[in-house]
Design a protein around this motif. Structure first.
Motif, short mmCIF file in Angstrom:
data_model
loop_
_atom_site.label_atom_id
_atom_site.label_comp_id
_atom_site.label_asym_id
_atom_site.label_seq_id
_atom_site.Cartn_x
_atom_site.Cartn_y
_atom_site.Cartn_z
N MET A 97 0.84 -1.21 0.00
CA MET A 97 0.00 0.00 0.00
C MET A 97 0.88 1.26 0.00
O MET A 97 0.63 2.21 -0.74
N HIS A 98 1.91 1.21 0.82
CA HIS A 98 2.77 2.38 0.96
C HIS A 98 3.55 2.67 -0.32
O HIS A 98 3.68 3.83 -0.73
N TYR A 99 4.07 1.63 -0.96
CA TYR A 99 4.81 1.85 -2.21
C TYR A 99 3.87 2.39 -3.29
O TYR A 99 4.26 3.23 -4.10
N GLY A 100 2.63 1.90 -3.29
CA GLY A 100 1.64 2.45 -4.23
C GLY A 100 1.41 3.92 -3.96
O GLY A 100 1.28 4.74 -4.88
N GLN A 101 1.37 4.26 -2.68
CA GLN A 101 1.13 5.65 -2.29
C GLN A 101 2.28 6.57 -2.71
O GLN A 101 2.06 7.64 -3.27
N VAL A 102 3.51 6.15 -2.41
CA VAL A 102 4.66 6.99 -2.75
C VAL A 102 4.73 7.15 -4.27
O VAL A 102 4.97 8.25 -4.79
N LEU A 103 4.46 6.06 -4.98
CA LEU A 103 4.48 6.11 -6.45
C LEU A 103 3.47 7.12 -6.98
O LEU A 103 3.80 7.99 -7.79
#
Lengths: 481, 229
Positions: A97-103
């Motif tokens: 979820m977090h990597y999707g968010q930063v992306l």
């Protein structure tokens, strides 16, 4: 007589702020201030609510990176319920979820907010210098940017339940897993969604574009808003770039350690916040270095400065290229934020790829609990930098105290510094403010991708208003947009 | 509950001008449902026994009067008006009043997606209330071990006070005060004595996010909640 220039509001950043520039009798910049004029007060009204609401309620202070607040709060509340080690699926779903968010957040900033300046120039036609101009003149680039952001948003929806303000990170873990079919969809793409490989290829193309841009504009980039500062962020145990969980590291402008990989739950032993009467945004600093020397930059530039390497191959290769181009490990040039942001996007895509192939995502061991405690502190690297959530909870489950130090808050002093430097260079000796001058100040602020909504716990767009005031505070002239 | 019985007298009544067959004494909400007309309900639920009639969201028109369908029983020759624009608007207004009287904090409510009030707001296409918010100063009762009572969201429907008892047949919730000071009080000792099963039951019984199970929180993903499509 002292003149004061006010820029209010500042545009193409998240939130609402203004800039005042104080000029002396000789038309020299005496002081520049970046004022954050919003106030919201989440730290107060979370008090009296049940602790399990924190990850869902506090994220409402932002619509751009709510996942970061959702996860930072969840990490803090994990401690309240004694979940000091999540299950594999709990940790990996949250990371995904977090990597999707930063992306998605980085893509939003680069393609929608920063690209107009890079493509059309700081002094380019104002009617063109926006996302619509990018779509009209660089359709292919704009489309790739939109699809990259969409990819991140869809990852968030799949893991959090919806694209904005999801609810899946619960005390002690996560309330859903991801099926093999869903993972395969993200790997292979569909008619509606780009494949992971396409996203990586596009990201690489944009990095190549950025390198070319740096080559063509080296003298400007190397002289625009360059100043020494400390750099702060989370760091992995092996010194790798870490966005989700690690220790806190700060290096000074020469790369010397001033905060040596500390456990972030000890943050109160190391940090304090200064306040100024002219802004709602506080000024965090390292206690032992004081408010003048203890402030740090955070976010992509700082993270790439403090890390020893990146643990994904493509991004690590790009990191080495980035450092080699700059000719130094610690980069203190504000405009390198954009390049750093693109490298982090690549890292996120590589991490997403690893996680999507991990069968732990299909596990049903979603939540763990342990011995209750009264204090919970969660830290995460939000897209804009180090984000700290701290809660105190009574035995009856009521939140009694909350402290948030948000990424943009750490960058407060840096943004003020950036504005001052640009003002000194562009505005001194001028009798009126041209639009390009105005935008140059915004470009300096925009490099930090500030989210003023989060930082003061407020929301809204950020137009720009500049005013020139004399020594008695009377407005002489200004410019607004 | 108004089960159809073979021994009950069959009668004919008019629902929005259309003659339908009913059984004498049949609950009008159930009767309408049987004939494909969905009357919105909030305090009412199937199988509840004697209806409460507190929320009036099921208001229909009979003999030029507004009446609550859940408390009305079928009689020979009834001519009931249900689906008119003014009645729909009246029901919507009643929902709006419930929203402005409380502090519902829907964005952070774990009952979101399972909440009957929220569902009706969406179903009746409420976008913004036409009435002023009252911003009543209400509290949360954290004192019980297993249950949290969120007074900000209570709509005083009487479900918990009149339709819920503990294993000893004792009521756990009761009204206190009058008029605008009316509130639901929780007997802490009895609440602490409830089994997990009964706690789950009373949480389910509450149509809004007023009675919550401590620590339950957001335990189900979006897509698996009562009103998710």
């Amino acid at each position: 007589m002292t003149n004061k220039i006010v820029i209010d509001p500042v545009t193409r950043v998240e939130g609402h702020g203004k800039v005042t520039i104080h000029m002396d009798d000789n038309q020299k910049v005496e002081e520049a201030r970046f004022h954050i004029v919003e106030f919201r007060g989440f730290e107060k009204f979370i008090q009296g609510r049940p602790y399990w609401e924190a990850p869902v309620l506090v994220q409402r202070l932002c619509g751009i990176c709510p996942v970061s607040h959702h996860l930072a709060a969840a990490k803090a509340i994990d401690q309240i319920v004694g979940a000091h080690q999540l299950s594999a699926v709990g940790e990996k779903m949250r990371r995904l979820m977090h990597y999707g968010q930063v992306l998605q957040s980085h893509a939003l900033h680069f393609f929608y907010l920063a690209a107009p300046d890079l493509l059309f120039g700081v002094d380019g036609p104002v009617e063109q210098r926006n996302i619509v101009g990018v779509i009209q003149q660089h359709k292919d680039l704009a489309l790739k940017g939109i699809k990259l952001r969409k990819y991140g948003q869809e990852i968030i929806k799949a893991t959090a339940g919806k694209k904005i303000h999801g609810i899946s990170a619960v005390p002690g873990g996560i309330h859903k897993n991801l099926s093999r079919k869903e993972c395969d969809l993200f790997i292979n793409g569909s008619s509606e969604l780009a494949s992971l490989k396409d996203c990586i290829d596009w990201n690489q193309e944009v990095i190549d574009f950025m390198i070319d841009y740096h080559k063509k504009n080296k003298s400007w980039i190397d002289s625009f808003s360059v100043f020494d500062s400390n750099h702060l962020g989370l760091i992995g145990e092996d010194g790798a770039l870490e966005l989700y969980h690690g220790n806190l590291r700060a290096l000074d402008s020469k790369g010397r350690a001033i905060l040596n990989d500390i456990d972030y739950t000890d943050y109160l032993d190391h940090f304090e916040e200064d306040v100024k009467e002219w802004t709602y945004l506080k000024f965090p600093y390292l206690k032992k270095h004081g408010p003048q020397n203890g402030w740090s930059r955070v976010g992509p530039l700082a993270r790439l400065n403090i890390c020893d390497h990146i643990n994904t191959p493509l991004a690590n290769e790009r990191l080495e290229q980035y450092r080699k181009f700059a000719g130094e490990k610690i980069i203190n040039k504000s405009l390198y934020y954009h390049w750093a942001r693109l490298i982090e996007m690549l890292h996120c895509l590589e991490m997403i790829e690893t996680l999507l192939h991990d069968s732990d995502l299909q596990s049903n061991n979603l939540i763990v609990t342990g011995k209750r405690q009264k204090t919970g502190i969660g830290v995460i690297e939000a897209p804009r930098g180090t984000l700290i959530h701290h809660y105190e909870v009574s035995e009856k489950d009521e939140i009694t105290r909350c402290n948030l130090i948000v990424s943009t808050t750490h960058n407060n002093m840096a943004m003020n510094k950036a504005v001052e430097l640009v003002a000194k260079k562009s505005l001194e000796g001028q009798e009126k403010i041209s639009e390009p001058m105005l935008n140059e100040i915004e470009v300096a602020i925009r490099a930090y991708d500030p989210c003023l909504s989060c930082a003061t716990h407020a929301m809204g767009e950020m137009p720009l208003d500049v005013k020139v005031l004399d020594s008695r505070g009377h407005e002489l002239f200004g410019r607004k947009k | 509950m108004n089960k159809l019985s073979k021994n009950t007298k069959k009668i004919n009544i008019l629902l929005d001008g259309k003659e339908v067959e009913a059984q004498e004494g049949e609950n009008i909400v159930e009767l309408a449902k049987r004939h494909g007309i969905d009357i919105p309900v909030l305090c009412y639920y199937e199988g509840m026994g004697e209806c409460l009639g507190t929320c009036r969201v099921c208001t229909i028109r009979w003999k030029r009067h507004h009446v609550s369908a859940c408390t009305l029983k079928a009689e020979e020759g009834m001519d009931l008006t249900i689906e008119t624009e003014d009645l729909k608007d009246l029901r919507k207004a009643l929902i709006e009043l419930l929203f402005v009287e409380g502090n519902h904090f829907c964005p952070s409510c774990e009952k979101s997606g399972d909440c009957d009030l929220q569902h009706l707001g969406l179903k009746l296409e409420m976008t913004v209330p036409r009435f002023h918010y009252r911003f009543n100063n209400r509290s949360i009762n954290f004192d019980a071990d297993k249950i949290l009572f969120e007074h900000n969201r209570c709509i005083l429907c009487k479900r918990c006070t009149h339709k819920f008892e503990d294993d000893n047949g004792e009521r756990v919730f009761a009204f206190k005060g009058k008029g605008s000071n009316l509130s639901v009080e929780m007997n802490i000792e009895r609440a602490n004595g409830l089994s997990e099963e009964l706690v789950d039951q009373v949480v389910e019984l509450c149509p809004v996010g007023a009675i919550l199970k401590k620590g339950k929180g957001f335990d189900r993903p979006i897509g698996k909640r009562k009103y998710d499509e």
